[in-house]
Design a protein around this motif. Sequence first.
Motif, short mmCIF file in Angstrom:
data_model
loop_
_atom_site.label_atom_id
_atom_site.label_comp_id
_atom_site.label_asym_id
_atom_site.label_seq_id
_atom_site.Cartn_x
_atom_site.Cartn_y
_atom_site.Cartn_z
N LYS A 165 0.84 -1.20 0.00
CA LYS A 165 0.00 0.00 0.00
C LYS A 165 0.87 1.25 0.00
O LYS A 165 0.65 2.17 -0.77
N ASP A 166 1.86 1.27 0.88
CA ASP A 166 2.76 2.43 0.98
C ASP A 166 3.52 2.67 -0.31
O ASP A 166 3.86 3.81 -0.63
N SER A 167 3.78 1.61 -1.07
CA SER A 167 4.50 1.72 -2.34
C SER A 167 3.58 2.05 -3.51
O SER A 167 4.04 2.25 -4.62
N GLY A 168 2.27 2.06 -3.27
CA GLY A 168 1.32 2.36 -4.33
C GLY A 168 1.04 1.18 -5.25
O GLY A 168 0.57 1.36 -6.37
N ASN A 169 1.33 -0.03 -4.80
CA ASN A 169 1.20 -1.22 -5.64
C ASN A 169 -0.09 -1.99 -5.37
O ASN A 169 -0.20 -3.15 -5.72
N PHE A 170 -1.08 -1.36 -4.80
CA PHE A 170 -2.21 -2.08 -4.27
C PHE A 170 -3.48 -1.28 -4.50
O PHE A 170 -3.43 -0.06 -4.59
N SER A 171 -4.59 -1.97 -4.63
CA SER A 171 -5.87 -1.29 -4.75
C SER A 171 -6.97 -2.15 -4.15
O SER A 171 -6.85 -3.36 -4.05
N ILE A 172 -8.04 -1.47 -3.76
CA ILE A 172 -9.25 -2.15 -3.30
C ILE A 172 -10.37 -1.71 -4.22
O ILE A 172 -10.56 -0.51 -4.45
N ARG A 173 -11.07 -2.68 -4.77
CA ARG A 173 -12.17 -2.39 -5.69
C ARG A 173 -13.43 -3.11 -5.23
O ARG A 173 -13.36 -4.23 -4.74
N ARG A 174 -14.55 -2.46 -5.43
CA ARG A 174 -15.83 -3.10 -5.16
C ARG A 174 -16.31 -3.69 -6.48
O ARG A 174 -16.49 -2.99 -7.46
N THR A 175 -16.51 -4.99 -6.49
CA THR A 175 -16.87 -5.69 -7.71
C THR A 175 -18.39 -5.75 -7.88
O THR A 175 -19.14 -5.34 -7.00
N LYS A 176 -18.82 -6.26 -9.02
CA LYS A 176 -20.25 -6.36 -9.31
C LYS A 176 -21.01 -7.15 -8.25
O LYS A 176 -22.19 -6.90 -8.01
N ASP A 177 -20.35 -8.09 -7.62
CA ASP A 177 -21.00 -8.88 -6.57
C ASP A 177 -21.02 -8.14 -5.23
O ASP A 177 -21.37 -8.72 -4.21
N LYS A 178 -20.64 -6.85 -5.23
CA LYS A 178 -20.69 -5.97 -4.06
C LYS A 178 -19.68 -6.32 -2.98
O LYS A 178 -19.81 -5.92 -1.83
N ILE A 179 -18.66 -7.08 -3.34
CA ILE A 179 -17.60 -7.44 -2.40
C ILE A 179 -16.40 -6.54 -2.67
O ILE A 179 -16.05 -6.28 -3.82
N PHE A 180 -15.78 -6.07 -1.60
CA PHE A 180 -14.54 -5.30 -1.73
C PHE A 180 -13.39 -6.30 -1.86
O PHE A 180 -13.23 -7.19 -1.03
N ARG A 181 -12.60 -6.16 -2.92
CA ARG A 181 -11.50 -7.08 -3.18
C ARG A 181 -10.19 -6.31 -3.22
O ARG A 181 -10.10 -5.24 -3.82
N LEU A 182 -9.18 -6.87 -2.57
CA LEU A 182 -7.86 -6.26 -2.52
C LEU A 182 -6.98 -6.90 -3.60
O LEU A 182 -6.93 -8.11 -3.70
N TYR A 183 -6.34 -6.06 -4.37
CA TYR A 183 -5.46 -6.50 -5.45
C TYR A 183 -4.06 -5.92 -5.25
O TYR A 183 -3.92 -4.81 -4.78
N ILE A 184 -3.06 -6.68 -5.64
CA ILE A 184 -1.69 -6.19 -5.75
C ILE A 184 -1.36 -6.21 -7.24
O ILE A 184 -1.67 -7.17 -7.92
N HIS A 185 -0.74 -5.15 -7.72
CA HIS A 185 -0.38 -5.11 -9.13
C HIS A 185 0.49 -6.31 -9.49
O HIS A 185 1.43 -6.65 -8.78
N GLN A 186 0.18 -6.98 -10.55
CA GLN A 186 0.76 -8.27 -10.93
C GLN A 186 2.28 -8.28 -10.96
O GLN A 186 2.90 -9.25 -10.56
N THR A 187 2.91 -7.21 -11.40
CA THR A 187 4.38 -7.20 -11.50
C THR A 187 5.04 -7.40 -10.15
O THR A 187 6.18 -7.85 -10.08
N PHE A 188 4.35 -7.10 -9.07
CA PHE A 188 4.93 -7.22 -7.74
C PHE A 188 4.70 -8.59 -7.12
O PHE A 188 5.24 -8.90 -6.09
#
Length: 72
Positions: A47-70
């Motif tokens: 998170k501190d490096s900016g390599n991460f995101s949280i998105r709310r998907t169509k199923d209304k669940i918040f999902r945490l992602y790390i950018h694939q290169t990391f």
Amino acid sequence: MAQEQSPLTGIIEEDKVVIDFGEFEGKSVLEIADTRPEYYQFLLEQKDSGNFSIRRTKDKIFRLYIHQTFLN
């Protein structure tokens, strides 16, 4: 009374955010914080490096992602 914010998810409760990759896929951030504190720390670093995101998907669940290169 103000609710305490998570250092990882901000205003979203940690039990409402699900990891969406790797061996912890499907586990909540709260579960990771309780059982794997070293991995929780890794997520904070991402998170501190900016390599991460949280998105709310169509199923209304918040999902945490790390950018694939990391993840490689």
